[in-house]
Design a protein around this motif. Structure first.
Motif, PDB file in Angstrom:
ATOM      1  N   ILE A   7       5.620 -23.531 -56.814  1.00  9.16           N
ATOM      2  CA  ILE A   7       5.114 -24.361 -55.759  1.00  9.16           C
ATOM      3  C   ILE A   7       3.798 -24.438 -56.080  1.00  9.16           C
ATOM      4  CG2 ILE A   7       4.621 -24.774 -53.439  1.00  9.16           C
ATOM      5  CD1 ILE A   7       7.036 -23.413 -52.790  1.00  9.16           C
ATOM      6  N   LYS A   8       3.253 -25.689 -56.119  1.00  4.26           N
ATOM      7  CA  LYS A   8       1.744 -26.159 -56.193  1.00  4.26           C
ATOM      8  C   LYS A   8       1.137 -25.444 -57.602  1.00  4.26           C
ATOM      9  CE  LYS A   8       0.779 -26.844 -51.468  1.00  4.26           C
ATOM     10  NZ  LYS A   8      -0.025 -26.443 -50.211  1.00  4.26           N
ATOM     11  N   SER A   9       1.975 -25.401 -58.747  1.00  4.62           N
ATOM     12  CA  SER A   9       1.619 -24.979 -59.844  1.00  4.62           C
ATOM     13  C   SER A   9       0.246 -25.626 -60.649  1.00  4.62           C
ATOM     14  CB  SER A   9       2.729 -24.875 -60.887  1.00  4.62           C
ATOM     15  OG  SER A   9       3.201 -26.262 -61.152  1.00  4.62           O
ATOM     16  N   GLY A  10       0.134 -26.811 -60.304  1.00  5.08           N
ATOM     17  CA  GLY A  10      -0.976 -27.436 -60.475  1.00  5.08           C
ATOM     18  C   GLY A  10      -2.176 -27.216 -60.232  1.00  5.08           C
ATOM     19  N   SER A  11      -2.374 -26.213 -59.029  1.00  6.07           N
ATOM     20  CA  SER A  11      -3.822 -26.003 -58.369  1.00  6.07           C
ATOM     21  C   SER A  11      -3.916 -24.578 -59.140  1.00  6.07           C
ATOM     22  CB  SER A  11      -3.562 -25.681 -57.092  1.00  6.07           C
ATOM     23  OG  SER A  11      -2.411 -24.408 -56.739  1.00  6.07           O
ATOM     24  N   LEU A  12      -3.093 -23.834 -60.133  1.00  8.61           N
ATOM     25  CA  LEU A  12      -3.389 -22.833 -60.581  1.00  8.61           C
ATOM     26  C   LEU A  12      -4.107 -22.854 -61.958  1.00  8.61           C
ATOM     27  CD1 LEU A  12       0.353 -21.015 -60.181  1.00  8.61           C
ATOM     28  CD2 LEU A  12      -1.700 -20.791 -58.624  1.00  8.61           C
ATOM     29  N   LYS A 118      10.895 -32.009 -49.267  1.00  8.44           N
ATOM     30  CA  LYS A 118       9.623 -31.573 -49.573  1.00  8.44           C
ATOM     31  C   LYS A 118       9.251 -30.205 -48.891  1.00  8.44           C
ATOM     32  CE  LYS A 118       4.894 -33.278 -49.510  1.00  8.44           C
ATOM     33  NZ  LYS A 118       3.951 -34.140 -49.189  1.00  8.44           N
ATOM     34  N   ARG A 119       9.709 -29.940 -47.336  1.00 13.61           N
ATOM     35  CA  ARG A 119       9.358 -28.888 -47.040  1.00 13.61           C
ATOM     36  C   ARG A 119      10.460 -27.914 -47.224  1.00 13.61           C
ATOM     37  NH1 ARG A 119       6.648 -32.678 -43.964  1.00 13.61           N
ATOM     38  NH2 ARG A 119       4.292 -32.288 -43.711  1.00 13.61           N
ATOM     39  N   ASN A 120      11.404 -28.005 -47.623  1.00 16.30           N
ATOM     40  CA  ASN A 120      12.658 -26.961 -47.989  1.00 16.30           C
ATOM     41  C   ASN A 120      12.259 -26.253 -49.541  1.00 16.30           C
ATOM     42  OD1 ASN A 120      13.378 -28.486 -45.841  1.00 16.30           O
ATOM     43  ND2 ASN A 120      15.465 -27.883 -46.121  1.00 16.30           N
ATOM     44  N   TYR A 121      12.488 -24.971 -49.492  1.00 17.72           N
ATOM     45  CA  TYR A 121      12.018 -24.254 -50.608  1.00 17.72           C
ATOM     46  C   TYR A 121      13.490 -23.351 -51.198  1.00 17.72           C
ATOM     47  CZ  TYR A 121       7.289 -24.717 -49.438  1.00 17.72           C
ATOM     48  OH  TYR A 121       5.849 -25.209 -49.186  1.00 17.72           O
ATOM     49  N   MET A 122      14.793 -23.712 -50.453  1.00 17.99           N
ATOM     50  CA  MET A 122      15.793 -23.035 -51.046  1.00 17.99           C
ATOM     51  C   MET A 122      17.015 -23.771 -50.664  1.00 17.99           C
ATOM     52  SD  MET A 122      15.486 -18.985 -50.883  1.00 17.99           S
ATOM     53  CE  MET A 122      16.335 -18.498 -48.979  1.00 17.99           C
ATOM     54  N   THR A 123      17.886 -23.599 -51.469  1.00 19.34           N
ATOM     55  CA  THR A 123      19.299 -24.223 -51.044  1.00 19.34           C
ATOM     56  C   THR A 123      20.382 -23.757 -51.886  1.00 19.34           C
ATOM     57  OG1 THR A 123      20.176 -26.480 -51.028  1.00 19.34           O
ATOM     58  CG2 THR A 123      18.996 -26.222 -52.576  1.00 19.34           C
ATOM     59  N   ILE A 124      21.620 -24.199 -51.665  1.00 15.82           N
ATOM     60  CA  ILE A 124      22.696 -23.549 -52.463  1.00 15.82           C
ATOM     61  C   ILE A 124      23.776 -24.843 -52.461  1.00 15.82           C
ATOM     62  CG2 ILE A 124      23.897 -22.554 -50.373  1.00 15.82           C
ATOM     63  CD1 ILE A 124      24.974 -20.406 -52.353  1.00 15.82           C
ATOM     64  N   SER A 125      24.532 -24.970 -53.663  1.00 13.48           N
ATOM     65  CA  SER A 125      25.629 -25.936 -53.777  1.00 13.48           C
ATOM     66  C   SER A 125      26.737 -25.296 -54.648  1.00 13.48           C
ATOM     67  CB  SER A 125      25.191 -27.238 -54.276  1.00 13.48           C
ATOM     68  OG  SER A 125      24.232 -26.881 -55.342  1.00 13.48           O
ATOM     69  N   GLY A 126      27.931 -26.170 -54.598  1.00  7.41           N
ATOM     70  CA  GLY A 126      28.920 -25.754 -55.668  1.00  7.41           C
ATOM     71  C   GLY A 126      30.047 -25.191 -55.267  1.00  7.41           C
ATOM     72  N   LEU A 127      30.799 -24.207 -55.784  1.00  4.89           N
ATOM     73  CA  LEU A 127      32.081 -23.581 -55.330  1.00  4.89           C
ATOM     74  C   LEU A 127      31.877 -22.627 -54.106  1.00  4.89           C
ATOM     75  CD1 LEU A 127      33.983 -23.384 -58.919  1.00  4.89           C
ATOM     76  CD2 LEU A 127      33.749 -25.199 -57.158  1.00  4.89           C
ATOM     77  N   LEU A 128      31.749 -23.193 -52.911  1.00  7.92           N
ATOM     78  CA  LEU A 128      31.399 -22.260 -51.921  1.00  7.92           C
ATOM     79  C   LEU A 128      32.859 -22.214 -50.850  1.00  7.92           C
ATOM     80  CD1 LEU A 128      27.807 -24.055 -51.260  1.00  7.92           C
ATOM     81  CD2 LEU A 128      28.501 -21.676 -52.226  1.00  7.92           C
ATOM     82  N   THR A 129      32.698 -21.301 -50.179  1.00  9.29           N
ATOM     83  CA  THR A 129      33.797 -20.749 -49.332  1.00  9.29           C
ATOM     84  C   THR A 129      33.678 -22.033 -48.076  1.00  9.29           C
ATOM     85  OG1 THR A 129      33.547 -18.431 -49.735  1.00  9.29           O
ATOM     86  CG2 THR A 129      34.655 -19.324 -47.742  1.00  9.29           C
ATOM     87  N   SER A 130      32.343 -22.026 -47.588  1.00 11.18           N
ATOM     88  CA  SER A 130      32.003 -23.101 -46.454  1.00 11.18           C
ATOM     89  C   SER A 130      30.701 -23.930 -46.837  1.00 11.18           C
ATOM     90  CB  SER A 130      32.097 -22.419 -45.178  1.00 11.18           C
ATOM     91  OG  SER A 130      31.820 -23.232 -44.093  1.00 11.18           O
TER      92      SER A 130
END
Length: 209
Positions: A7-12, A118-130
């Protein structure tokens, strides 16, 4: 498969980016050593400067790994990272450069990162139980992580390794009392996260590698 970007790697500065990448690259080794279990295939692969990809042979540990990576950065007061987990089959693996591997898990992971709000940093998708339940758990965990201070992240990082409060107290910097550790873990909502992590660690998932 975990796909992420800093995140915000351009500021590093180049030195700061190097430090962030070094912490991320070392985190999988630290986790495997702590839990004494092989959970990764190959090493973390970096691309485009701020992008990275990591392949798990234990997909059920994806939540634990995601939190461990983010806690590792936040504990050092470094930039956070976005993470998209893709659960699915893998057709071919390039263990020297994971990003060159092929399979549905890579597609799910990459597409999920592109779709992150934009304000979400984590998610999951694919072959999931639910599908909806798993996504909501990741989003709730993400909201909690975004409230962490460096000290809270340090405490959670050691808790994710399986250490108790007495051990955590001497491992965080500077060392603290056991009561302070309990306070930090409470503020970091560790009790709720631990329940979610235990759930994920025990979810059966169909995959190939």
């Amino acid at each position: 498969v975990l796909t992420g970007d800093i995140i915000k790697s351009g500021s590093l500065s180049p030195e700061q980016l190097k430090s962030v990448r070094s912490i991320l690259a070392d985190a999988p080794n630290q986790l495997e050593k702590a839990i004494n279990k092989k959970i990764f295939i190959g090493k973390m692969d970096f691309y485009r400067g701020d992008g990275w990809q990591l392949l798990l042979c234990e997909p059920c540990m994806s939540l634990r790994v995601s939190l461990f990576l983010r806690a590792s950065l936040l504990a050092h007061e470094l930039n956070d990272t976005r993470i998209s987990v893709g659960i699915g089959t893998v057709k071919s693996i390039d263990s020297q450069k994971v990003s060159k591997s092929i399979g549905d898990a890579f597609t799910y992971s990459g597409t999920g990162l592109d779709k992150l709000r934009k304000r979400n940093y984590m998610t999951i998708s694919g072959l999931l139980t639910s599908q909806k339940l798993e996504i909501s758990v990741f989003e709730l965990a993400d909201a909690i992580v975004q409230s962490w201070t460096s000290r809270r992240a340090q405490a959670v990082l050691q808790a994710l390794k399986g250490f108790n409060a007495n051990t955590i107290a001497v491992k965080i910097d500077p060392p603290a009392s056991r009561q302070t550790v309990y306070k930090l873990l409470t503020e970091a909502r560790w009790q709720a996260l631990e329940v979610a992590i235990d759930r994920y660690d025990n979810i059966p998932v169909s995959y190939t590698h």
